[in-house]
Write a protein that holds these residues in place. Structure first.
Motif, PDB file in Angstrom:
ATOM      1  N   UNK A 175       0.830  -1.205   0.000  1.00 48.28           N
ATOM      2  CA  UNK A 175       0.000   0.000   0.000  1.00 48.28           C
ATOM      3  C   UNK A 175       0.867   1.258   0.000  1.00 48.28           C
ATOM      4  N   UNK A 176       1.979   1.213   0.727  1.00 46.55           N
ATOM      5  CA  UNK A 176       2.859   2.393   0.789  1.00 46.55           C
ATOM      6  C   UNK A 176       3.471   2.683  -0.577  1.00 46.55           C
ATOM      7  N   UNK A 177       3.844   1.612  -1.281  1.00 50.02           N
ATOM      8  CA  UNK A 177       4.408   1.819  -2.618  1.00 50.02           C
ATOM      9  C   UNK A 177       3.374   2.526  -3.495  1.00 50.02           C
ATOM     10  N   UNK A 178       2.127   2.078  -3.387  1.00 53.42           N
ATOM     11  CA  UNK A 178       1.068   2.693  -4.209  1.00 53.42           C
ATOM     12  C   UNK A 178       0.905   4.171  -3.844  1.00 53.42           C
ATOM     13  N   UNK A 179       0.998   4.498  -2.554  1.00 50.91           N
ATOM     14  CA  UNK A 179       0.829   5.894  -2.125  1.00 50.91           C
ATOM     15  C   UNK A 179       1.977   6.767  -2.636  1.00 50.91           C
ATOM     16  N   UNK A 180       3.209   6.296  -2.400  1.00 52.00           N
ATOM     17  CA  UNK A 180       4.357   7.179  -2.644  1.00 52.00           C
ATOM     18  C   UNK A 180       4.781   7.243  -4.112  1.00 52.00           C
ATOM     19  N   UNK A 181       4.361   6.222  -4.904  1.00 51.26           N
ATOM     20  CA  UNK A 181       4.789   6.177  -6.307  1.00 51.26           C
ATOM     21  C   UNK A 181       4.432   7.466  -7.049  1.00 51.26           C
ATOM     22  N   UNK A 182       3.229   7.969  -6.771  1.00 50.04           N
ATOM     23  CA  UNK A 182       2.761   9.108  -7.575  1.00 50.04           C
ATOM     24  C   UNK A 182       3.145  10.472  -7.007  1.00 50.04           C
ATOM     25  N   UNK A 183       3.912  10.520  -5.944  1.00 46.47           N
ATOM     26  CA  UNK A 183       4.160  11.829  -5.306  1.00 46.47           C
ATOM     27  C   UNK A 183       5.391  12.523  -5.889  1.00 46.47           C
ATOM     28  N   UNK A 184       5.401  13.854  -5.828  1.00 40.65           N
ATOM     29  CA  UNK A 184       6.509  14.595  -6.440  1.00 40.65           C
ATOM     30  C   UNK A 184       7.847  14.347  -5.744  1.00 40.65           C
ATOM     31  N   UNK A 185       8.927  14.688  -6.424  1.00 41.18           N
ATOM     32  CA  UNK A 185      10.264  14.493  -5.829  1.00 41.18           C
ATOM     33  C   UNK A 185      10.485  15.404  -4.641  1.00 41.18           C
ATOM     34  N   UNK A 186      11.149  14.876  -3.638  1.00 48.91           N
ATOM     35  CA  UNK A 186      11.560  15.677  -2.480  1.00 48.91           C
ATOM     36  C   UNK A 186      13.017  15.282  -2.187  1.00 48.91           C
ATOM     37  N   UNK A 187      13.972  15.912  -2.898  1.00 51.99           N
ATOM     38  CA  UNK A 187      15.366  15.445  -2.810  1.00 51.99           C
ATOM     39  C   UNK A 187      15.886  15.322  -1.376  1.00 51.99           C
TER      40      UNK A 187
END
Ligand SMILES: Cc1cc2nc3c(=O)[nH]c(=O)nc-3n(C[C@H](O)[C@H](O)[C@H](O)COP(=O)(O)OP(=O)(O)OC[C@H]3O[C@@H](n4cnc5c(N)ncnc54)[C@H](O)[C@@H]3O)c2cc1C
Length: 455
Positions: A175-187
């Protein structure tokens, strides 16, 4: 004077003036004092719980039995039963006792107690399921804050429960992969000096992965938990997620540490996943454990350096009571300043041991945090090379103040239902009603200069 067991190794220190300057800067970035984090805890529960030891003990026992209550009537019966043991009851509790005398009164009282608990839980627990937590995780990431999700549920009593917890953890990783996959970069959140940092981060408890974790037979518990933990490490590796193993009470400390380090030595985990352990500074022998972790990390190069989350320790009341009951010397310091000083010594030791380890400083104490930032700078490292961690509900303002000042922040986000969250909530309530808690002192208006003074 510092206790003898406090780390004596040669470590880099930071000038007090720099620690004070960093602390003042962070304090200035916090919203006004009126929004203090303890507002998250119900004011009445806080006031009552801080009043006396017997009441604290009664509340602790009451909340322990809440999961077994079948109705509001049942809940109120237990509540009045436990309060009956408190000799000098403050007026609000006298009213509660009178209500408990009739069935209708008990139902009303039970409903009020359940509502109070729900209200508190809502501030500390991000959702009943990882799916419910999606909005909060996304929002935090967009605001520049990473997370570690914790699936509530401790001290499993059957193998079936341990299997269910492990299955929930597997689902949560996906579930976490699904959440974070689409989020913008935060270097800042995704890379530090040693390399990439996974976006997805799950914290797990070994006591929930086996019903057999007992101090008298540590090998049995380790063997039983190993299968489930190995499976989770594989899943985290395949998904590119970080798996963090929380530390619990002293009696499971050896077994948990041995288990994690032994599994991470296995060939299949040499490169990945990113993984971590917890070091509790309130333990008198934590300097020795710290040396062991550092020596292990130096001798076991991995694709991802071992992350060590430094905390003070959440089981202080429990350890003191256990030791008293058995007539042992307590394994934890009994003077708060000793824990604080040891936390600083361990901070210096761990920061100096990079790049073999990654360091996460988990605290809401401005002094402890400012000290870590100042030492990191004194070592010549960029701010992003030390992670600062806070708890959801207690560190909400702090997380934003730190993120706004360019620090890497991770917020620990518990997920679970009210029953599973009960033990977690009680620990937070007791910890923060203690007069010595930093947040309590801050909320009582202690001047900043005193809060930031060396312990
Ligand atoms: C992200 C995150 C993850 C965490 N994970 C874990 C974990 O895996 N395991 C765990 O055990 N805890 C964990 N904790 C909780 C942590 O151990 C502390 O309980 C909590 O953060 C409070 O410490 P503080 O530095 O914020 O506040 P402070 O107010 O500075 O310190 C409070 C702490 O000091 C210690 N203390 C209190 N009174 C005394 C005394 N009389 N003598 C000696 N010491 C005393 C206790 O440890 C108490 O919790 C975590 C905390 C965070 C923020």
């Amino acid at each position: 004077m510092a206790p003898a067991s406090i780390v004596a190794a040669v470590t880099t220190t930071a000038p007090e003036t720099e620690i004070l300057a960093v602390g003042r800067e962070i304090a200035a970035a916090l919203p006004s004092a009126s929004r203090n984090p303890l507002k998250a805890l119900d004011d009445k529960a806080m006031d009552l719980a801080s009043q006396d030891v017997e009441l604290r003990a009664a509340l602790f026992r009451f909340v322990d039995v809440v999961p077994a209550c079948r109705s509001l009537d049942d809940l109120a019966r237990h509540l009045t039963g436990f309060l009956d043991e408190v000799p000098d009851r403050p007026p609000p509790l006298q009213v509660a006792m009178r209500m408990g005398g009739t069935r209708a009164g008990r139902t009303a009282l039970g409903a009020a107690a359940a509502a109070g608990v729900k209200h508190m839980a809502h501030r500390f627990i991000v959702g009943e399921t990882p799916r419910d937590a999606t909005g909060v995780l996304e929002e935090l990431w967009r605001e520049g804050v990473a997370t570690s999700v914790d699936l509530l549920g401790e001290a499993t009593v059957t193998s079936a429960e341990a299997d269910r917890y492990a299955a929930r953890c597997r689902d949560a990783l996906e579930g976490l992969v699904a959440v974070y996959r689409g989020l913008p970069e935060r270097p800042l959140l995704e890379r530090d000096g040693p390399g990439p940092i996974p976006r997805e981060n799950l914290s797990v408890k070994v006591s929930a992965l086996t019903p057999l974790l007992r101090p008298d037979a540590p090998e049995l518990g380790k063997r039983d938990a190993a299968g489930r933990l190995r499976d989770l490490l594989r899943r985290a590796r395949d998904l590119g997620a970080h798996l963090h193993i929380d530390m619990e009470s002293f009696d499971s400390r050896e077994a948990v540490t041995d288990l994690v380090l032994e599994l991470l030595e296995e060939d299949e985990f040499r490169d990945a996943p990113s993984a971590g352990v917890v070091l509790q500074a309130y333990l008198r022998d934590s300097p020795e454990l710290c040396e062991r972790m550092v020596a292990w990390a130096q001798a076991t190069p991995r694709g991802f350096p071992l992350t060590v989350r430094l905390v003070k320790g959440a089981y202080w009341d429990h350890e003191i009571v256990e030791a008293r009951q058995h007539g042992w010397e307590s394994p934890v310091f009994e003077v708060k300043a000793d824990s604080d000083r040891n936390f600083e010594a361990l901070t210096r030791r761990l920061l100096g041991a990079r790049p073999a380890v990654r360091v996460a400083i988990a605290s809401h104490n401005l002094r402890s945090i400012a000290h870590a930032i100042a030492v990191n700078r004194a070592l010549g490292a960029p701010d992003g090379d030390v992670e600062l961690q806070v708890l959801r509900g207690l560190g909400d303002d702090l997380q934003h103040a730190l993120a706004a000042r360019g620090h890497r922040v991770r917020t620990y986000c518990p997920v679970g239902d009210l029953v599973a969250g009960m033990a977690y909530l009680v620990r937070r309530l007791l910890e923060n009603t203690s007069n010595e808690s930093f947040l309590h002192e801050q909320a009582s208006g202690r001047p900043l200069e005193e809060l930031l003074a060396a312990p």
